[in-house]
Design an enzyme around this catalytic site. Structure first.
Site, short mmCIF file in Angstrom:
data_model
loop_
_atom_site.label_atom_id
_atom_site.label_comp_id
_atom_site.label_asym_id
_atom_site.label_seq_id
_atom_site.Cartn_x
_atom_site.Cartn_y
_atom_site.Cartn_z
N GLU B 63 0.81 -1.24 0.00
CA GLU B 63 0.00 0.00 0.00
C GLU B 63 0.83 1.27 0.00
OE1 GLU B 63 -0.80 -2.68 1.66
OE2 GLU B 63 -2.94 -3.06 1.41
N HIS B 132 -11.34 -4.61 9.59
CA HIS B 132 -11.89 -4.53 8.23
C HIS B 132 -13.16 -3.69 8.23
CE1 HIS B 132 -9.10 -7.48 6.79
NE2 HIS B 132 -9.76 -7.80 5.71
#
Lengths: 320, 329
Positions: B63, B132
């Site tokens: 990322e 999440h």
């Protein structure tokens, strides 16, 4: 081979230009340290005295529209890429005529006109930008290449691995140049880096890797020249570890207590400027008078840069 | 008459990406599993086949460097749209977002173009667990140099995505994962629709202002649609852009109603509501009085169990009782 070629073909202006640029960086950095000592500068600086060959040898193999991503120790990279010495000094002074209007300072110089995508204060922070610029060059179908400078310390950041992996995966035109000066601030390579051969890490990503003497500007030019040619031809990235040494501390206030005087003395002998001067003497290339002329010219330009920066106005908050 | 079609929120974003990529060759997509897989939530489905892997770049799991690469591409003439699969993962890219994307225009000068959209799926409701399901909008609002957009409807999602791609500085574009499956009417000409920095009055009222965004907008409207609430005159404002806040609109509404309820999914402490309420307090005249409350997530990580998850967040029932309490006083 590069050395022989340059000397044999009598490319005096190229050789003088290499020497002059290395001197420019040296005298500039010495002036910066002197100005800090005199209390005329605020903030900090990470000078690259001793690492001039890595900067100049590398950037002299690039076109103006090639890109360079630099580090916190970026004055030499900026000047070698064609940066304006007055604007650099003014930036360090925090003045409005600085290349970033005083807003970036020593560690965040950016100048897109010369493809200098930025020095930056985060160790390893530049490498992903280099990957992106190379991706962009390939996307746009140009033959531009990107040099990503970083140090031995940055070779342990996640960005090093992520960036090399992506550059290798996508065959991007990036030349990763590690200036290994054996210390990440005060931490020696042997205490930070497992399997201390940084070049070999290129093997993990399947890219060509080289370890060279970073204090010999001709060796640097040769290695970078080959890597640039390969990258322009679509062969993808490579990693060049340039073994070098910084003569001064990590930053302006560093007393270098973590290095022995013996070690420092050994490395001062291998100074890149002394090295090129030795070559000139051996080949009777540059007369004493010519050498002094170049030295005087460079000293003059540093003096002008300091005057320019001193006279430049303070920036304002307008527009922030 | 303007044509409209009824599509999913995720499809609205896809349409925006598709149209902008057709309009401008320098726009490209980059992220994990956005190619053949079509993105974890299907937003980029079909785009690889249409635009090829040159413009829909499937990345390794990296990322920080993927965002950094997007920044490098943006500095050198391209217009990247990065997908960060779950907003929880955006923390891995904080250095590049905060120390590069948010700062380069400031350092280099306002002339520098740095078009960069980072789109990411946030929020809870699917029992995906503590890492999440999070909502980090406030973290990015706090950083100078970033725009933070958070659409609540398919039409706004499409319009704001197009506007964000055309904008020349970095935008954090947050998509609530629960909203991907809602349908809504989208105009054929969204260029005239939602603009960055403009909130919307979804429902007019005179006694209380609800300021909200994302999934919570729909929960608020559900609460107000209960027959129990028919006598409550509540004005509902959908922020749509969290930074910059549409101060004029929210101030004029609260000046009118005198009561403000912020309903947000992020955590209360230093969350979106704290900024909204403080903004109104600071901008209000000495003589003006108003009541302010926020409904936000509990100060707790989000449990995975579907039996527990929803109780961390403002419920429709709680929204109703809070409105009624505020209207009584």
């Amino acid at each position: 081979m590069m050395k022989a070629a340059l000397l044999a073909e009598g490319r005096e202006s190229d050789l003088k230009s290499l020497y002059s640029k290395m001197l420019e960086i040296r005298y500039f950095e010495e002036a910066v340290l002197d100005l800090f000592q005199k209390g005329m500068l605020k903030g900090t600086a990470h000078v690259c005295i001793g690492q001039e060959a890595a900067a100049v040898g590398t950037c002299s193999e690039l076109h103006r529209d090639d890109y360079v991503v630099s580090t916190h120790r970026g004055h030499g990279h900026y000047l070698a890429k064609g940066g304006d010495i007055k604007c650099l000094m003014a930036e360090i002074f925090g003045k409005v005529d600085g290349c970033c209007g005083g807003r970036g300072g020593s560690q965040n110089i950016i100048d897109l006109k010369i493809g200098f995508l930025g020095a930056n204060g985060i160790t390893g922070g530049g490498m992903p930008l280099a990957v992106g610029a190379a991706l962009s060059a390939k996307y746009r179908g140009t033959s531009q290449v990107v040099v990503s400078f970083f140090g031995d310390g940055a070779s342990n950041q996640g960005t090093f691995h992520e960036s090399m992996n992506m550059a290798a995966l996508w065959k991007l035109p990036v030349i990763f140049v590690c200036e290994n000066n054996f210390y990440a601030m005060s931490t020696p390579l042997c205490a930070s880096t497992a399997q201390g051969d940084i070049a070999k890490r290129g093997g993990a990503y399947g890219i060509p890797y080289f370890k060279i003497d970073g204090n010999d500007v001709f060796t640097v030019k040769e290695a970078v020249g080959n890597a640039v040619k390969a990258a322009r031809n679509g062969a993808g990235p490579s990693l060049i570890e340039m073994v070098t040494y910084r003569h001064k501390g990590h930053s302006k206030s560093d007393q270098c207590l973590y290095r022995s005087k013996e070690e420092e003395t050994q490395w001062l002998v291998k100074c890149p400027i002394k090295n090129i001067e030795k070559v000139f003497t051996e080949k009777s290339f540059l007369s004493k008078a010519d050498s002094e002329k170049i030295n005087d010219e460079v000293r003059g330009s540093i003096k002008n840069a300091v005057e320019f920066a001193t006279d430049s106005k303070e920036p304002s908050l307008r527009g922030i | 008459m303007m044509q409209r079609h009824d599509i999913f929120f995720s499809a609205a974003i896809r349409e925006a990406l598709d149209e902008e990529m057709q309009r401008d060759d320098s726009v490209f997509l980059i992220g994990e599993d956005i190619g053949v897989y079509g993105g974890a939530f299907g937003v980029t489905r079909g785009l690889l086949e249409k635009f090829s892997d040159k413009r829909v770049i499937n990345t390794p799991i990296s990322e920080n460097s993927v965002v950094g690469a997007a920044i490098g591409a943006s500095l050198t003439g391209l217009r990247p749209v990065v997908e960060i699969m779950y907003m929880d993962f955006i923390l891995l890219a904080m250095d590049q977002i905060v120390n590069k994307a948010a700062k380069l225009k400031f350092i280099a000068g306002a002339d520098l173009k740095l078009p960069l959209v980072i789109r990411t799926a946030a929020g809870s409701g699917r029992a995906y667990g503590p890492d999440h399901s999070q909502s980090f909008e406030a973290l990015f609002m706090h950083i100078p140099g970033l725009i933070v957009v958070y659409p609540s409807t398919p039409e706004d999602a499409k319009a704001l995505m197009k506007a964000s791609i055309r904008h020349d500085s970095p935008v954090i574009f947050i998509e609530h994962k629960f909203l991907y499956g809602i349908r809504g009417s989208v105009s054929a000409n969204v260029d005239k629709a939602a603009k960055i920095g403009k909130a919307a009055v979804v429902q007019e009222g005179k006694d209380l202002t609800i300021i909200t965004y994302g999934k919570m907008l729909h929960d608020c409207l559900k609460a107000l649609s209960d027959p129990d609430m028919k006598d409550c005159s509540v004005e509902v404002i959908d922020l749509r852009t969290l930074k910059p806040l549409d101060k004029d609109l929210i101030l004029s509404s609260v000046s009118k109603t005198g009561r403000l309820l912020v309903v947000e999914e992020d955590n209360a402490i230093c969350g979106v509501g704290s900024e909204v309420i403080t903004t109104i307090v600071e901008s209000s005249r000495k003589s003006s009085k108003f009541q302010a409350r926020r409904l936000a997530a509990l100060d707790s990580p989000i449990p995975a169990s579907s039996y527990l998850e929803s109780s961390v967040f403002p419920q429709v029932g709680k929204i109703k009782t809070t409105i009624k309490e505020m209207l009584k006083s």
